[in-house]
Design a protein around this motif. Structure first.
Motif, PDB file in Angstrom:
ATOM      1  N   LEU A  25       0.826  -1.208   0.000  1.00  0.00           N
ATOM      2  CA  LEU A  25       0.000   0.000   0.000  1.00  0.00           C
ATOM      3  C   LEU A  25       0.862   1.261   0.000  1.00  0.00           C
ATOM      4  O   LEU A  25       0.547   2.234  -0.703  1.00  0.00           O
ATOM      5  CB  LEU A  25      -0.942  -0.007   1.206  1.00  0.00           C
ATOM      6  N   CYS A  26       1.935   1.252   0.768  1.00  0.00           N
ATOM      7  CA  CYS A  26       2.859   2.396   0.773  1.00  0.00           C
ATOM      8  C   CYS A  26       3.446   2.606  -0.615  1.00  0.00           C
ATOM      9  O   CYS A  26       3.492   3.744  -1.119  1.00  0.00           O
ATOM     10  CB  CYS A  26       3.979   2.182   1.783  1.00  0.00           C
ATOM     11  N   ALA A  27       3.886   1.533  -1.237  1.00  0.00           N
ATOM     12  CA  ALA A  27       4.475   1.626  -2.577  1.00  0.00           C
ATOM     13  C   ALA A  27       3.458   2.129  -3.594  1.00  0.00           C
ATOM     14  O   ALA A  27       3.815   2.797  -4.563  1.00  0.00           O
ATOM     15  CB  ALA A  27       5.027   0.275  -3.000  1.00  0.00           C
ATOM     16  N   ALA A  28       2.183   1.840  -3.358  1.00  0.00           N
ATOM     17  CA  ALA A  28       1.126   2.267  -4.279  1.00  0.00           C
ATOM     18  C   ALA A  28       0.717   3.717  -4.080  1.00  0.00           C
ATOM     19  O   ALA A  28      -0.045   4.270  -4.859  1.00  0.00           O
ATOM     20  CB  ALA A  28      -0.099   1.363  -4.124  1.00  0.00           C
ATOM     21  N   GLY A  29       1.212   4.357  -2.993  1.00  0.00           N
ATOM     22  CA  GLY A  29       0.938   5.772  -2.783  1.00  0.00           C
ATOM     23  C   GLY A  29      -0.169   6.079  -1.796  1.00  0.00           C
ATOM     24  O   GLY A  29      -0.641   7.214  -1.728  1.00  0.00           O
ATOM     25  N   ILE A  30      -0.569   5.100  -0.998  1.00  0.00           N
ATOM     26  CA  ILE A  30      -1.630   5.340  -0.009  1.00  0.00           C
ATOM     27  C   ILE A  30      -1.154   6.385   1.000  1.00  0.00           C
ATOM     28  O   ILE A  30       0.046   6.516   1.251  1.00  0.00           O
ATOM     29  CB  ILE A  30      -2.011   4.010   0.689  1.00  0.00           C
ATOM     30  N   ASP A  31      -2.085   7.133   1.562  1.00  0.00           N
ATOM     31  CA  ASP A  31      -1.751   8.174   2.529  1.00  0.00           C
ATOM     32  C   ASP A  31      -2.047   7.768   3.967  1.00  0.00           C
ATOM     33  O   ASP A  31      -1.380   8.211   4.889  1.00  0.00           O
ATOM     34  CB  ASP A  31      -2.553   9.447   2.229  1.00  0.00           C
ATOM     35  N   PHE A  32      -3.076   6.939   4.151  1.00  0.00           N
ATOM     36  CA  PHE A  32      -3.594   6.654   5.484  1.00  0.00           C
ATOM     37  C   PHE A  32      -4.089   5.213   5.536  1.00  0.00           C
ATOM     38  O   PHE A  32      -4.814   4.772   4.647  1.00  0.00           O
ATOM     39  CB  PHE A  32      -4.751   7.616   5.780  1.00  0.00           C
ATOM     40  N   ILE A  33      -3.685   4.483   6.568  1.00  0.00           N
ATOM     41  CA  ILE A  33      -4.138   3.109   6.789  1.00  0.00           C
ATOM     42  C   ILE A  33      -4.576   3.016   8.237  1.00  0.00           C
ATOM     43  O   ILE A  33      -3.934   3.577   9.128  1.00  0.00           O
ATOM     44  CB  ILE A  33      -3.010   2.091   6.539  1.00  0.00           C
ATOM     45  N   LYS A  34      -5.653   2.289   8.482  1.00  0.00           N
ATOM     46  CA  LYS A  34      -6.077   2.113   9.872  1.00  0.00           C
ATOM     47  C   LYS A  34      -6.474   0.681  10.130  1.00  0.00           C
ATOM     48  O   LYS A  34      -6.884  -0.039   9.227  1.00  0.00           O
ATOM     49  CB  LYS A  34      -7.210   3.064  10.247  1.00  0.00           C
ATOM     50  N   ASP A  35      -6.326   0.280  11.391  1.00  0.00           N
ATOM     51  CA  ASP A  35      -6.853  -1.003  11.834  1.00  0.00           C
ATOM     52  C   ASP A  35      -8.361  -0.946  11.795  1.00  0.00           C
ATOM     53  O   ASP A  35      -8.962   0.087  12.108  1.00  0.00           O
ATOM     54  CB  ASP A  35      -6.452  -1.279  13.297  1.00  0.00           C
ATOM     55  N   ASP A  36      -8.981  -2.066  11.475  1.00  0.00           N
ATOM     56  CA  ASP A  36     -10.422  -2.196  11.604  1.00  0.00           C
ATOM     57  C   ASP A  36     -10.784  -2.072  13.085  1.00  0.00           C
ATOM     58  O   ASP A  36      -9.974  -2.387  13.959  1.00  0.00           O
ATOM     59  CB  ASP A  36     -10.845  -3.567  11.059  1.00  0.00           C
ATOM     60  N   GLU A  37     -12.007  -1.633  13.369  1.00  0.00           N
ATOM     61  CA  GLU A  37     -12.405  -1.478  14.775  1.00  0.00           C
ATOM     62  C   GLU A  37     -12.421  -2.813  15.524  1.00  0.00           C
ATOM     63  O   GLU A  37     -12.372  -2.842  16.750  1.00  0.00           O
ATOM     64  CB  GLU A  37     -13.771  -0.778  14.897  1.00  0.00           C
ATOM     65  N   LEU A  38     -12.459  -3.917  14.810  1.00  0.00           N
ATOM     66  CA  LEU A  38     -12.436  -5.237  15.454  1.00  0.00           C
ATOM     67  C   LEU A  38     -11.020  -5.772  15.648  1.00  0.00           C
ATOM     68  O   LEU A  38     -10.832  -6.790  16.304  1.00  0.00           O
ATOM     69  CB  LEU A  38     -13.248  -6.237  14.636  1.00  0.00           C
ATOM     70  N   GLN A  39     -10.041  -5.098  15.070  1.00  0.00           N
ATOM     71  CA  GLN A  39      -8.648  -5.562  15.151  1.00  0.00           C
ATOM     72  C   GLN A  39      -7.972  -4.899  16.335  1.00  0.00           C
ATOM     73  O   GLN A  39      -7.693  -3.717  16.313  1.00  0.00           O
ATOM     74  CB  GLN A  39      -7.906  -5.216  13.862  1.00  0.00           C
ATOM     75  N   ALA A  40      -7.720  -5.645  17.370  1.00  0.00           N
ATOM     76  CA  ALA A  40      -7.004  -5.092  18.518  1.00  0.00           C
ATOM     77  C   ALA A  40      -5.821  -5.986  18.858  1.00  0.00           C
ATOM     78  O   ALA A  40      -4.676  -5.616  18.617  1.00  0.00           O
ATOM     79  CB  ALA A  40      -7.943  -4.933  19.718  1.00  0.00           C
ATOM     80  N   ASP A  41      -6.104  -7.167  19.376  1.00  0.00           N
ATOM     81  CA  ASP A  41      -5.033  -8.052  19.837  1.00  0.00           C
ATOM     82  C   ASP A  41      -5.435  -9.501  19.598  1.00  0.00           C
ATOM     83  O   ASP A  41      -5.472 -10.306  20.529  1.00  0.00           O
ATOM     84  CB  ASP A  41      -4.762  -7.793  21.322  1.00  0.00           C
TER      85      ASP A  41
END
Length: 89
Positions: A25-41
């Motif tokens: 995603l970084c290589a593709a030029g994305i600006d912002f990535i976030k964890d899903d609200e269900l993704q914690a631990d």
């Protein structure tokens, strides 16, 4: 415009697989990535492993390109867990 995406936990990625996706995603030029609200631990992607793997990829990308992609980690947990996760990030 800024372009962002959410990493979904339901696909069962490990911390290393998540980091590999973030690298793409970084290589593709994305600006912002976030964890899903269900993704914690989760068992397949523990928070500490994910945070270390993802930030390593983001830091390498920033060093190489000068662009730091933002990653918003889901810190959800008990108060002490959230504080420790905050400090790690």
């Amino acid at each position: 415009p800024l372009v962002g995406t959410i990493v979904k936990p339901s696909v069962g990625l490990s911390a290393d697989e998540t980091a590999a996706l973030v690298a793409s995603l970084c290589a593709a030029g994305i600006d912002f990535i976030k964890d899903d609200e269900l993704q914690a631990d989760g068992p397949s992607c523990p928070f500490e492993d994910r945070a270390r793997a993802v930030m390593s990829v983001i830091n390498v990308h920033a060093d190489r390109t000068g662009k730091r992609v933002m990653f918003a980690f889901n810190l959800t947990g008990e108060v002490d867990e959230m504080r420790a996760r905050h400090d790690l990030v």
